[in-house]
Design an enzyme around this catalytic site. Structure first.
Site, PDB file in Angstrom:
ATOM      1  N   THR A   1      83.762  13.319   3.878  1.00 33.57           N
ATOM      2  CA  THR A   1      82.855  13.653   4.969  1.00 33.57           C
ATOM      3  C   THR A   1      81.396  13.483   4.554  1.00 33.57           C
ATOM      4  OG1 THR A   1      82.022  15.594   6.165  1.00 33.57           O
ATOM      5  CG2 THR A   1      83.199  16.053   4.161  1.00 33.57           C
ATOM      6  N   ASP A   2      80.521  13.282   5.541  1.00 36.53           N
ATOM      7  CA  ASP A   2      79.083  13.227   5.226  1.00 36.53           C
ATOM      8  C   ASP A   2      78.541  14.611   4.862  1.00 36.53           C
ATOM      9  OD1 ASP A   2      79.182  14.359   7.771  1.00 36.53           O
ATOM     10  OD2 ASP A   2      77.716  13.007   8.674  1.00 36.53           O
ATOM     11  N   GLU A   3      79.336  15.661   5.103  1.00 32.72           N
ATOM     12  CA  GLU A   3      78.852  17.015   4.822  1.00 32.72           C
ATOM     13  C   GLU A   3      78.645  17.260   3.323  1.00 32.72           C
ATOM     14  OE1 GLU A   3      80.636  20.182   7.070  1.00 32.72           O
ATOM     15  OE2 GLU A   3      81.260  18.811   8.642  1.00 32.72           O
TER      16      GLU A   3
ATOM     17  N   TYR B   1      83.889  24.574   2.632  1.00 31.48           N
ATOM     18  CA  TYR B   1      84.562  23.329   3.036  1.00 31.48           C
ATOM     19  C   TYR B   1      83.903  22.124   2.384  1.00 31.48           C
ATOM     20  CZ  TYR B   1      85.394  19.150   5.860  1.00 31.48           C
ATOM     21  OH  TYR B   1      85.660  17.859   6.254  1.00 31.48           O
TER      22      TYR B   1
ATOM     23  N   LYS C   1      85.247  19.428  -0.573  1.00 35.72           N
ATOM     24  CA  LYS C   1      85.360  17.972  -0.376  1.00 35.72           C
ATOM     25  C   LYS C   1      84.518  17.233  -1.427  1.00 35.72           C
ATOM     26  CE  LYS C   1      87.169  15.988   2.460  1.00 35.72           C
ATOM     27  NZ  LYS C   1      88.563  15.477   2.582  1.00 35.72           N
TER      28      LYS C   1
END
Ligand SMILES: NC(=O)c1ccc[n+]([C@@H]2O[C@H](COP(=O)([O-])OP(=O)(O)OC[C@H]3O[C@@H](n4cnc5c(N)ncnc54)[C@H](O)[C@@H]3O)[C@@H](O)[C@H]2O)c1
Length: 342
Positions: free
Chosen positions: A122-124, A158, A162
């Site tokens: 993810t870009d997060e 989260y 990741k």
């Protein structure tokens, strides 16, 4: 590439990828490895031909099971994850287990059998960007978007889990020659997304006669991509990507949450102010924006679903037509949010 394993293939993005492969690549057989947590649903694979898709219900942390499947495969495409930020703030432990230990279990098996591995992220992992209006020159220039060179700076349990797994993959490429690629994608929307997530939650609120909810002032910006475009990008990286490389996937779909909710209300024939503002998520990332130049220029990928309004309309239509898919869970999801005033 004849036999691929898709982990998390009964979840939102994973199942859309399985549909994409079945529809576009008739030579490929897919083994879905999915634990069927609250977020997994075998109905997401209903109607797919049994000779093309097999569902194995199991845990990616189960090393003997993973070993037995990976040794027969040509590639693993890894989607399985605990994926909801709000849940990670309440209890991080399954995020550590699945997102870190599960990814470790998969890359160990791929290393052992020299199997191609694609890691979906993810870009997060990059944290957040300032809002455009807070940038000098209103966001033209340096620091405007995430690139593959942006420093990792995750905000939540989260995104940090990741990020941890991305770093394991990078190290396994360098230390052990793992045949891996990584992709970091922006926020997805489309069919089969669990109703705990922002867009389907608000669509199903409106369909259920519940007032939709907006976290805080709704200024937070997400870079929306239709899940089919995510699937075509992952396929391009899996088949044409360079080993060891990271590709950012995005379709230039920046929208703030308030604008998305107002558009949803308009498309569903409601007044644009027919929603409640609720308590914001702690540590809520301000803005995500992806620079996908590398993917477009090196692999020739282009998004197809660039009209957000029509993509959102299709998504609304899907939830309208598939009430039986989400109805049973709606009350429990809302009761859970109500506990935290959201
Ligand atoms: N949702 C987004 O907008 C977005 C954006 C970029 C990247 N991603 C990434 O894409 C992937 C899929 O996200 P999603 O939104 O489809 O998630 P999801 O929560 O809808 O689906 C996750 C799936 O993984 C399965 N799963 C969970 N733990 C498992 C385990 N231990 N073993 C086997 N299966 C397990 C679940 O049963 C479910 O089917 C994740 O890795 C996520 O980080 C998501």
């Amino acid at each position: 590439m004849k036999n691929i394993i898709v982990t998390g293939g009964a979840g939102f993005i994973g199942s859309n990828f399985v549909h994409y492969v079945v529809n576009n690549h008739p030579e490929v057989h897919v083994t879905v490895l999915d634990k069927l947590t609250y977020a997994g649903n075998r109905e997401n694979l209903a109607g797919l031909p049994a000779d093309r898709v097999e569902l194995v219900v199991g845990d990616i942390c189960d090393a003997p099971l993973v070993d037995s499947l990976v040794q027969k495969a040509d590639a693993v495409v890894h989607y399985a994850a605990e994926s909801h930020n709000d849940n990670s703030l309440k209890d991080p432990s399954p995020f550590i287990q699945t997102n870190i230990i599960g990814s470790y279990t998969l890359i160990e098996a791929c290393r052992k059998y020299n199997v191609r591995y694609h890691h979906v992220s993810t870009d997060e992992v990059y944290g957040d960007l300032p809002l455009r209006e807070d940038l000098p020159g209103h966001g033209e220039g340096v620091g405007e978007k995430f690139t593959p060179e942006t420093r990792y700076n995750p905000s939540s349990p989260y995104s940090s889990s990741k990020a941890s797994s991305d770093l394991l993959v990078r190290a396994w490429v360098r230390s052990f020659g793992l045949q891996a690629t990584i992709s970091n994608c922006s926020n997805n929307y489309g069919p089969y997304q669990h109703i705990e997530k922002f867009i389907p939650r608000q669509i199903t609120n409106i369909l259920s006669g519940i007032r939709p909810k907006l976290y805080g002032s709704g200024q937070n910006v997400r870079d929306w991509i239709h899940t089919n475009d995510h699937s075509s990008a992952v396929w391009a990286i899996l088949t044409k990507g360079k080993i060891g490389e990271t590709y950012l996937i995005g379709a230039d779909g920046e929208q703030d949450n308030k604008a998305v909710l107002e558009l949803m209300l308009e498309l569903m024939g409601q007044p644009q102010d027919a929603y409640d503002q609720v308590k914001d998520r702690p540590g809520h990332d301000l803005r995500y924006a992806i620079d996908s130049t590398k993917l477009r220029e090196e692999l020739g990928w282009q998004p197809e679903f660039t009209d957000f309004k029509s993509g959102l309309q299709h998504t609304i239509d899907w939830y309208r037509k598939h009430e039986d898919w989400w109805q049973a869970e709606k009350a429990a999801v809302e009761a859970n949010y109500a506990k935290s005033g959201q």
